[in-house]
Design a protein around this motif. Structure first.
Motif, PDB file in Angstrom:
ATOM      1  N   CYS A 449       0.830  -1.194   0.000  1.00  0.00           N
ATOM      2  CA  CYS A 449       0.000   0.000   0.000  1.00  0.00           C
ATOM      3  C   CYS A 449       0.870   1.252   0.000  1.00  0.00           C
ATOM      4  N   CYS A 452      -0.075   3.561   3.355  1.00  0.00           N
ATOM      5  CA  CYS A 452       0.320   3.241   4.728  1.00  0.00           C
ATOM      6  C   CYS A 452       1.483   2.268   4.801  1.00  0.00           C
ATOM      7  N   TYR A 454       1.451  -0.910   4.166  1.00  0.00           N
ATOM      8  CA  TYR A 454       1.030  -2.290   4.423  1.00  0.00           C
ATOM      9  C   TYR A 454       1.484  -3.215   3.292  1.00  0.00           C
ATOM     10  N   CYS A 488      -6.759  -1.475   0.487  1.00  0.00           N
ATOM     11  CA  CYS A 488      -5.813  -1.836   1.542  1.00  0.00           C
ATOM     12  C   CYS A 488      -6.555  -2.336   2.781  1.00  0.00           C
ATOM     13  N   SER A 490      -5.569  -2.494   5.623  1.00  0.00           N
ATOM     14  CA  SER A 490      -5.167  -1.784   6.818  1.00  0.00           C
ATOM     15  C   SER A 490      -5.741  -0.372   6.865  1.00  0.00           C
ATOM     16  N   CYS A 491      -5.705   0.377   5.760  1.00  0.00           N
ATOM     17  CA  CYS A 491      -6.146   1.769   5.813  1.00  0.00           C
ATOM     18  C   CYS A 491      -7.263   2.093   4.830  1.00  0.00           C
TER      19      CYS A 491
HETATM   20 ZN    ZN Z   1      -2.898   1.060   3.457  1.00  0.00          ZN
END
Ligand code: ZN
Ligand code: ADP
Ligand code: ZN
Length: 767
Positions: A449, A452, A454, A488, A490-491
């Motif tokens: 990503c 972020c 990731y 993503c 994660s974000c």
């Molecule tokens: Zn991310």
């Protein structure tokens, strides 16, 4: 089964190992006959006794056993270097899993094809003045042949053999007589085919106190017979090479020879010059550009005692020195020390075995030692030496981390962070040089990503997943698979994709940003030959360009004093290798790259661009803190049972049809799982948890077998051949050898029948 048959070769050569002769070992000699042993054997129709070398001892023979001849006797002792090499081959076969023929072909030199020019020559050895006197005397005594030769040699000090024997009609006897008197020298060009043609200038340095102490201590332990491997941990430029030179001088004094291994890519004219400058024509070089004939010549020269030092990549280990004293391995952490073809040996381990067989010592050097070597130094198995200062006065560079996520947030979508752009501009103004390094090694389709940082990883193995066609993400250790992601996890950003940027694009971008800058590019495309590689380096060294852009090949062992800025464009590329060593590789590369800046008088700066600025490999590399990195990395290896905490045996299967490769791998995995079960059974039938409480209530990890896979290989298909792998982990390498032998026995019989699926072993234990 009783191993009562021996395969024997009569001449030591590459070609002979394909067709060894089978013999029966008489009962009384069973315990003595081993690979490398010399034996007397009845040979040919007349059964004349000849000397042979045992290359293999087996329980089977393709010949009707009753028709085999018997070995007559064993010749004691292992005095010849080639005997030691055969023993080494047997060890390699056992350790790394290959056929004995493959192992022998790796260690024995290829015989030169007949018909190549072995040019014999006659040279004048006496001084011209002496020769003149001899000529006059010969004329007086009517020694016409001798006079004819001397006259010709006074005109031309080196004559071709044919000219001397055919035109001048000098007999061999006369020549031998003159040679014995030291008047002439009979040479063959084979002896003189030396790839080192120029000897560099070398000014002997007075070693610093730290350097001298290391050299003395190593030589002292050599003299005491403490042959423990030495590891010299010293930053680049701290004077390791000078210590090697001192150690070699010590070996020569003791009548011993030395092998120096240097990664092929660092084997430049500059490096070799330091050795030839100090030891002159007693040094020779082996590299991949030499022909088989030239390599063989180097081996002959070594065997005859014409040289004391051999420099080369990992294959230089197999130079048959009669009195090997030391094997030095520079940049011991380099991946090129591991062979990619079977036997997949590691030069470090193989050097240790060769040293053991030869009564020699191994000395390793690195700025970023491998986890394997450093952990052995910690445990006292190796002796550790440290060099902490640069001797040329250059300061360690100042390192800055540029967070690419932040750049994106600020709207900068260029490959260069604002800080790197600014610093490049300054260098151009000040007419200083910069190097930009793109770590391409890691590019293997990982997905990350941009917002972020990731990275998609395997939930079981902690390595990056690789993107395969058809939108799948695959783990190459355990075979775990998932759909590729578009958002993503994660974000939530949609900037999650494979990283794609090549050196060419970087070159273009620089030209756009700085139209006047002179740029050189160095990558696999621009360096197809060794010459083009050296040409780019020397052009940059002469200041013919402002910026050198390249892959990891630019960070190896070159001194460019005018470079004051090094930019690492995307440190993450190697972090995301789908390999448990990703962190280690990244730390090594970044440390090396940083070491390129500020080698001269002006201080250097380094900018490391990354999406994961908090990653420990990047933090420790920026702080140039090897110890810190080691502590964290070794913990992780122990936690996940990766080497050096445990050994791994990789077994790879290849087949034209995917099902066959997969079936082969599955069968091997099954075998290994059964082995693991039996092993657990022997310990009392409990399923193993990997943790074991001993009687004194101390917790320890028992030598369990862990089987992972099968999984498609990193590059699942090459040239339409499918590849599958199985990984087996164990704390004890002997157990892995047992499993390897079991798989081999199982496969070999089947393969003979079907011939469908090939396989090989790739032990990555690197103990
Ligand atoms: Zn991310
Ligand atoms: P390394 O192999 O650790 O990178 P080198 O042996 O190449 O280090 O030394 C780095 C530089 O320092 C070289 O230019 C070398 O000539 C110089 N050097 C090494 N030892 C000394 C010394 N004792 N005195 C002066 N210069 C030295
Ligand atoms: Zn996995």
């Amino acid at each position: 089964m009783k191993k009562e048959f021996a395969n024997i070769i009569v001449d030591i050569s590459h070609e002979k190992v394909d067709r060894p002769f089978g013999y029966r070992i008489p009962e009384a000699l069973l315990t003595q006959v081993r690979p490398g042993v010399r034996v007397n054997i009845p040979f040919g129709a007349g059964n004349t006794l000849r000397t042979g070398y045992v290359v293999e001892v087996t329980d089977r023979t393709d010949f009707p056993a009753e028709r085999l001849k018997e070995i007559a006797s064993v010749i004691p002792g292992a005095s010849e270097p080639s005997q030691r090499l055969i023993m080494l081959a047997a060890w390699m076969k056992e350790q790394y899993g290959s056929t004995m023929i493959q192992a022998l072909k790796t260690v024995l030199p290829a015989r030169q094809k007949v018909g190549t020019k072995e040019q014999k020559k006659v040279e004048l050895a006496a001084l011209p003045k002496e020769a003149q006197e001899l000529l006059e005397r010969a004329e007086k005594k009517h020694q016409t042949a001798k006079a004819r030769l001397l006259k010709a040699l006074l005109g031309e000090p080196v004559l071709a053999w044919e000219r001397v024997t055919k035109e001048l009609k000098i007999t061999t006897q006369t020549l031998k007589g003159l040679e014995a008197d030291g008047v002439i020298r009979l040479t063959s060009s084979v002896m003189y085919r030396n790839p080192v043609t120029e000897h560099g200038f070398y000014e002997k340095k007075t070693l610093s106190r730290a350097q001298q102490e290391i050299a003395d201590s190593i030589l002292d332990s050599f003299d005491r017979g403490d042959m423990r491997t030495g590891l010299i941990h010293g930053i680049t430029g701290s004077g390791k090479t000078e210590v090697y030179l001192e150690l070699i001088a010590g070996m020569i004094q003791r009548g011993k020879q030395a092998i120096v291994l240097i990664p092929e890519i660092a084997l430049t004219y500059q490096t070799v010059q330091r050795f030839t400058g100090r030891f002159g024509s007693r040094v020779s070089v082996m590299n991949s550009t030499l022909s088989a004939g030239e390599k063989q010549d180097q081996c002959r020269r070594a065997q005859k005692g014409e040289i004391d030092v051999m420099i080369g990549p990992r294959s230089a280990l197999f130079v048959p020195f009669p009195n090997l004293g030391m094997i030095l391995i520079d940049e011991e952490h380099e991946t090129s020390y591991k062979s990619e073809t079977s036997p997949k040996y590691h030069a470090r381990e193989t050097a240790e075995e060769l040293a053991r067989l030869s009564g020699a010592m191994v000395v390793l050097g690195s700025a970023t030692p491998s986890l394997e070597a450093y952990s052995r130094a910690e445990s006292g198995q190796y002796r550790l030496f440290t060099l902490k200062e640069r001797l040329t006065g250059g300061m360690l560079p100042e390192v800055e981390i540029a967070d690419l996520r932040e750049e994106l947030r600020q709207g900068n979508r260029s490959i260069f962070s604002r800080s790197l752009q600014e610093k490049l501009r300054q260098r151009l103004e000040r007419k200083e040089q910069s190097m930009l390094f793109l770590n391409r090694r890691g590019y293997a389709g990982f997905v990350s990503c941009r917002s972020c940082g990731y990275v998609c990883k395997c939930p079981h193995c902690d390595v990056s997943l690789s993107e395969h066609r058809g939108g799948r993400l695959v783990c190459h250790y355990c075979g775990y698979e998932q759909q590729t992601v578009s958002v993503c996890p994660s974000c939530g950003s949609k900037y999650i994709l494979g990283f794609k940027a090549g050196t060419e694009q970087i070159e273009e971008q620089i030209k756009k940003l700085f139209p006047g800058a002179r740029v050189l590019r160095m990558d696999a495309d621009t360096t197809r030959t060794k010459e083009s590689y050296e040409k780019i380096l020397s052009s940059f060294a002469k200041g013919e360009a402002d910026i050198l852009v390249g892959t990891q090949m630019i960070v190896k062992g070159h001194d460019f004093p005018a470079v004051t800025l090094v930019g690492v464009l995307a440190a993450d590329l190697s972090l995301s290798l789908s390999d448990y060593r990703a962190g280690e590789r990244t730390f090594q590369l970044l440390t090396q790259a940083a070491g390129r800046a500020g080698r001269g008088e002006r201080p250097g700066q380094v900018v490391i661009q990354t999406y994961q600025p908090e990653h420990y490999s990047i933090r420790y590399a920026a702080a140039q803190d090897y110890e810190g990195f080691y502590r964290e990395e070794i913990m992780y290896r122990e936690l996940l049972s990766y080497p050096p905490a445990s050994h791994i045996l990789a077994v790879q299967f290849f087949a034209k049809r995917e099902e066959e490769a997969k079936a082969g791998a599955e069968e091997a995995a099954q075998y290994a799982r059964q082995f693991a079960k039996r092993e657990a059974g022997e310990r009392g039938g409990q399923e193993s948890t990997g943790i074991h409480w001993s009687q004194d209530k101390r917790c320890s990890v028992v030598p369990d077998t862990v089987v992972i896979g099968p999984a498609p290989a990193l590059i699942g298909r090459i040239n339409d051949v499918y590849r599958y792998g199985v990984y087996v982990k164990n704390k004890s390498y002997e157990k892995l050898v047992e499993i390897k032998d079991g798989i081999e026995a199982m496969r070999t019989s089947k393969e003979r029948m079907q011939g469908l699926c090939q396989f090989d072993f790739d032990p990555i234990h690197n103990f």
